[in-house]
Design an enzyme around this catalytic site. Sequence first.
Site, PDB file in Angstrom:
ATOM      1  N   TRP A 190      46.526  38.624  37.875  1.00  0.00           N
ATOM      2  CA  TRP A 190      45.246  39.304  37.633  1.00  0.00           C
ATOM      3  C   TRP A 190      45.394  40.377  36.569  1.00  0.00           C
ATOM      4  CZ3 TRP A 190      41.477  36.429  38.346  1.00  0.00           C
ATOM      5  CH2 TRP A 190      41.411  35.547  39.433  1.00  0.00           C
ATOM      6  N   ASP A 208      41.528  47.527  39.751  1.00  0.00           N
ATOM      7  CA  ASP A 208      40.936  46.271  40.238  1.00  0.00           C
ATOM      8  C   ASP A 208      41.290  46.135  41.718  1.00  0.00           C
ATOM      9  OD1 ASP A 208      40.218  43.719  40.937  1.00  0.00           O
ATOM     10  OD2 ASP A 208      41.315  42.718  39.316  1.00  0.00           O
ATOM     11  N   LYS A 248      36.504  38.765  48.768  1.00  0.00           N
ATOM     12  CA  LYS A 248      37.776  38.829  49.489  1.00  0.00           C
ATOM     13  C   LYS A 248      37.617  39.694  50.732  1.00  0.00           C
ATOM     14  CE  LYS A 248      39.692  36.918  45.696  1.00  0.00           C
ATOM     15  NZ  LYS A 248      39.985  37.515  44.416  1.00  0.00           N
TER      16      LYS A 248
HETATM   17  C1  PLP Z   1      39.905  37.230  43.000  1.00  0.00           C
HETATM   18  C2  PLP Z   1      40.322  38.296  42.063  1.00  0.00           C
HETATM   19  C3  PLP Z   1      39.728  38.434  40.802  1.00  0.00           C
HETATM   20  C4  PLP Z   1      38.681  37.476  40.275  1.00  0.00           C
HETATM   21  O1  PLP Z   1      37.462  37.655  40.895  1.00  0.00           O
HETATM   22  P1  PLP Z   1      36.149  36.855  40.422  1.00  0.00           P
HETATM   23  O2  PLP Z   1      35.106  37.468  41.296  1.00  0.00           O
HETATM   24  O3  PLP Z   1      36.401  35.407  40.679  1.00  0.00           O
HETATM   25  O4  PLP Z   1      35.938  37.145  38.993  1.00  0.00           O
HETATM   26  C5  PLP Z   1      40.164  39.466  39.989  1.00  0.00           C
HETATM   27  N1  PLP Z   1      41.102  40.331  40.398  1.00  0.00           N
HETATM   28  C6  PLP Z   1      41.687  40.229  41.611  1.00  0.00           C
HETATM   29  C7  PLP Z   1      42.730  41.215  42.010  1.00  0.00           C
HETATM   30  C8  PLP Z   1      41.316  39.205  42.474  1.00  0.00           C
HETATM   31  O5  PLP Z   1      41.898  39.101  43.675  1.00  0.00           O
END
Ligand code: PLP
Length: 360
Positions: A101, A171, A195
């Site tokens: 990521w 993030d 998530k």
């Molecule tokens: C799942 C995830 C993403 C991507 O998320 P989207 O909503 O599919 O764009 C980005 N960063 C992390 C840490 C993730 O777990």
Amino acid sequence: MTIYNFSAGPAVLPHEVLLQAREELLDWHGSGMSVMEMSHRGREFMGIHAQAEADLRELMGVPANYKVLFLQGGAHLQFSMIPLNLLRGKAAADYVNTGEWSKKAMAEARKFCTVNEVASSADKNFSCVPAFNTWHCDKNAAYLHYTPNETIGGVEFNWIPETGDVPLVADMSSNILSREYDVSKFALIYAGAQKNIGPAGLCIVIVREDLLGHVPAHTPTMLDYKIHADADSMYNTPPTYAIYMAGLVFQWLKKNGGVAAMEQVNIAKAKLLYAAIDASSGFYHCPVARDDRSRMNVAFSTRDALLDAEFIKQAEARRLMQLKGHKLAGGMRASIYNAMPLAGVQALAGFMGEFAQRRG
Ligand SMILES: *Cc1c(COP(=O)(O)O)cnc(C)c1O
């Protein structure tokens, strides 16, 4: 049928929340309407939206000088919105590279600015968090971006980088609300909802107010945080049902003791799985350095692809679902977000012990 769903995302939601959503699906609080059918500018939905924001602010202790935005485009869109909004005329930003990521965020940022990779665990196959005293930070960077929990590798920071006057951007897609964070240490926090919060389609951004309003002139309207902040996330039609569901999850968290209580359960859950790995005399292998093991995504394997496949198949027969690792990592991954009950983790730990006995 009771199953335990270890999906990395979209992921399990609290059972009580799903029951409540079912109960309210056709007729929300006597309105005669489903939340999906309501005008986003009507009294009912405005109330749902305001309550969700207030509850999130309370759960995370968001200071008054931060905006909470409910956006779309997933965490991915933030990979571009962050440089667009936060560069403020500067030419470079700091990024920490701890896995898949981080890499994606960096690749997108390179379209906007010079990306200074201040630290990387690439040479260690992304199995750890680089020690802070090895980072090469730039005092003049527009901001520093990092990924507190790498969902694919199962690597999590258990500390917050000290960046001084450089705005810190995180993030938190896969660990928001799973542990206590001092929001005032961050300039911007973002998280895709699917998530640890609610259904896909919603992305939450918590941003310090002084960072708003500095986009270049050509910036598309929808990519300007200030537009969304000034319109209370209602510049265009927001993802209303996803916001409603997120709101139900926030209420559920509050009912269950908030983030501090959730963190204690999360520590206990992670401990059970890592103990099952460590007690297996090497049958199971976790590639992540001990101090940096994620509480949310437990990555492990038997180092034998056929045996891994057998593990996943037999786990499914026990209704322990979606344990297959990410295609880039292989092996297994158990995602144990807030909504995964302790009983589910106990069932998995029990099965791991049994399988190791049988096949070890
Ligand atoms: C799942 C995830 C993403 C991507 O998320 P989207 O909503 O599919 O764009 C980005 N960063 C992390 C840490 C993730 O777990």
